[in-house]
Design an enzyme around this catalytic site. Sequence first.
Site, PDB file in Angstrom:
ATOM      1  N   ASP A  30       0.849  -1.187   0.000  1.00 38.41           N
ATOM      2  CA  ASP A  30       0.000   0.000   0.000  1.00 38.41           C
ATOM      3  C   ASP A  30       0.894   1.250   0.000  1.00 38.41           C
ATOM      4  O   ASP A  30       1.845   1.318  -0.775  1.00 38.41           O
ATOM      5  CB  ASP A  30      -0.962  -0.039   1.198  1.00 38.41           C
ATOM      6  CG  ASP A  30      -2.112   0.935   1.063  1.00 38.41           C
ATOM      7  OD1 ASP A  30      -3.112   0.584   0.419  1.00 38.41           O
ATOM      8  OD2 ASP A  30      -2.004   2.064   1.580  1.00 38.41           O
ATOM      9  N   TYR A  82      -3.667  11.246   0.816  1.00 40.68           N
ATOM     10  CA  TYR A  82      -4.084  10.990  -0.567  1.00 40.68           C
ATOM     11  C   TYR A  82      -4.095  12.282  -1.380  1.00 40.68           C
ATOM     12  O   TYR A  82      -3.651  12.302  -2.540  1.00 40.68           O
ATOM     13  CB  TYR A  82      -5.471  10.343  -0.592  1.00 40.68           C
ATOM     14  CG  TYR A  82      -5.440   8.890  -0.198  1.00 40.68           C
ATOM     15  CD1 TYR A  82      -5.475   7.882  -1.156  1.00 40.68           C
ATOM     16  CD2 TYR A  82      -5.348   8.504   1.139  1.00 40.68           C
ATOM     17  CE1 TYR A  82      -5.432   6.538  -0.811  1.00 40.68           C
ATOM     18  CE2 TYR A  82      -5.302   7.170   1.501  1.00 40.68           C
ATOM     19  CZ  TYR A  82      -5.340   6.196   0.525  1.00 40.68           C
ATOM     20  OH  TYR A  82      -5.276   4.864   0.884  1.00 40.68           O
ATOM     21  N   HIS A 132      -4.533  -7.883   0.411  1.00 43.25           N
ATOM     22  CA  HIS A 132      -3.867  -6.590   0.523  1.00 43.25           C
ATOM     23  C   HIS A 132      -3.079  -6.425   1.821  1.00 43.25           C
ATOM     24  O   HIS A 132      -1.997  -5.854   1.816  1.00 43.25           O
ATOM     25  CB  HIS A 132      -4.934  -5.498   0.421  1.00 43.25           C
ATOM     26  CG  HIS A 132      -4.380  -4.118   0.345  1.00 43.25           C
ATOM     27  ND1 HIS A 132      -3.714  -3.633  -0.764  1.00 43.25           N
ATOM     28  CD2 HIS A 132      -4.393  -3.100   1.242  1.00 43.25           C
ATOM     29  CE1 HIS A 132      -3.349  -2.387  -0.552  1.00 43.25           C
ATOM     30  NE2 HIS A 132      -3.746  -2.029   0.658  1.00 43.25           N
TER      31      HIS A 132
END
Length: 483
Positions: A255, A405, A459
């Site tokens: 990630d 982000y 993930h």
Amino acid sequence: MWQEILPNAWESILSRIRSFEYSQKNAALLPAAALGVGGMLVCWLRSRHKIKTIEMGDGWWGSGERPLKGKEDESIRPFKIETSDKEIEDLHRRLEQARYAPPLEGAAFHYGFNSNYLRKVVAYWRNQFDWRKQVEVLNKYPHFLTTIEGIDIHFIHVKPSYVPHGRAVQPLLMVHGWPGSFYEFYKIIPLLTEPAGHGLNEGDVVFEVICPSIPGYGFSEASHQKGFDAVAAARIFHKLMNRLGFKEYYLQGGDWGSRITTLMAQMLPQSVKGLHLNMVFIPRRGVRRMISVMLGAYVPWLVGLTREDAQRTYPFVQKNIYDLLRESGYLHIQATKPDTAGCGLNDSPVGLAAYILEKFSTWTDKSSLHKDDGGLESKYSLDELLTNVMIYWVTSSIVSSMRFYKENILGLMDDGRVGVHVPTGIAAFPQELAHTPQAWAKDVFKNIVTYSYMPRGGHFAAFEEPKLLAQDIVHFVRTVEKL
């Protein structure tokens, strides 16, 4: 007659002498000219093969302007996670006052976190979950704080209790992502620091593990300034490792951890012994990639894809466009106006849990969409899941974690222009959000020494399949050490 011949002969002799002298000068100049041209050619060839790196730069993320005088406090301070009756009572009050919207019939997790199952999670959280006990679990590893570029950086640093004679301890920096935390690594740490004791290997590869919290996540202070991106995080983590006394070290991430550690390898390749990733960021553009995608479904071998690559990649539109669009709605919100949604999440523990745990459902197994409980307890316990949520809750870090982000979205679009030349290992888990074949990864990662098709997992690899990931890390490092 002689009077006519002698002057002409004399002029002829002088002319030949001059011609000889000129040719001698040329003979002397030719080697010099050749040397100059050769030197230019060597410089050109060297410049072509010179490894491009990312500028390290510097930054200040503390409150206000950077002090003009005085050196930053470089001390490393022990840290302990604590809680209080007031903190727990406030949590319980909010959990008791939660409101729920009934789910659609047969919706399972297709519309997001199913509120019927959410009621069960909240009931467990309020009546059975023991935060004080989980704080003790969190404190079982040594925690530290140190100030870098104006903000406090939190990390855990775990050393092996026993090192076999003649074995070198390899420093390993492991970086988490969103919506995870340093806690993701708690099950894998003992497998890496005490591998022989857990049946992992004969102890030929032993690690001391450093797990920092990304600034703005958990117990690492958030930036007070705009612009804190993955490049800044990479630089800060290099400074952290240098402050701990390491000149060379291994990196591991998934990630955001994958993005940050990749940037670290691009920034200071001379400090990175090896880079291990369980998620790969690569740009999906260019005619060659388009041809590879088109032909890969029919003749995968022709474009360097294996049969396993083809199974994980196709049908391409379903797995790489539709599935990603379905799972990335949060990304658009967090990359544009994170504070708006963050206000509600920071105020409601129930909303926060639904927002975070929904990712642990479908990002662990895509088929969990069809299950009423999201399949959450098939791989994790509620204690584990809620401990991760509590790290965001007690630190009020959900908003700052979401801002990461917004600060990085443009950088992601510009990814791939600087190659990664350090030895790289990739663990490709089958339930990852998107599969990256080795043939595509080589566009960015120029020195892939191990590439593993993992048999299961998604993930959150270290949290879900710690032994599988640990085995692959050990295999990678063992390979690099033999190079």
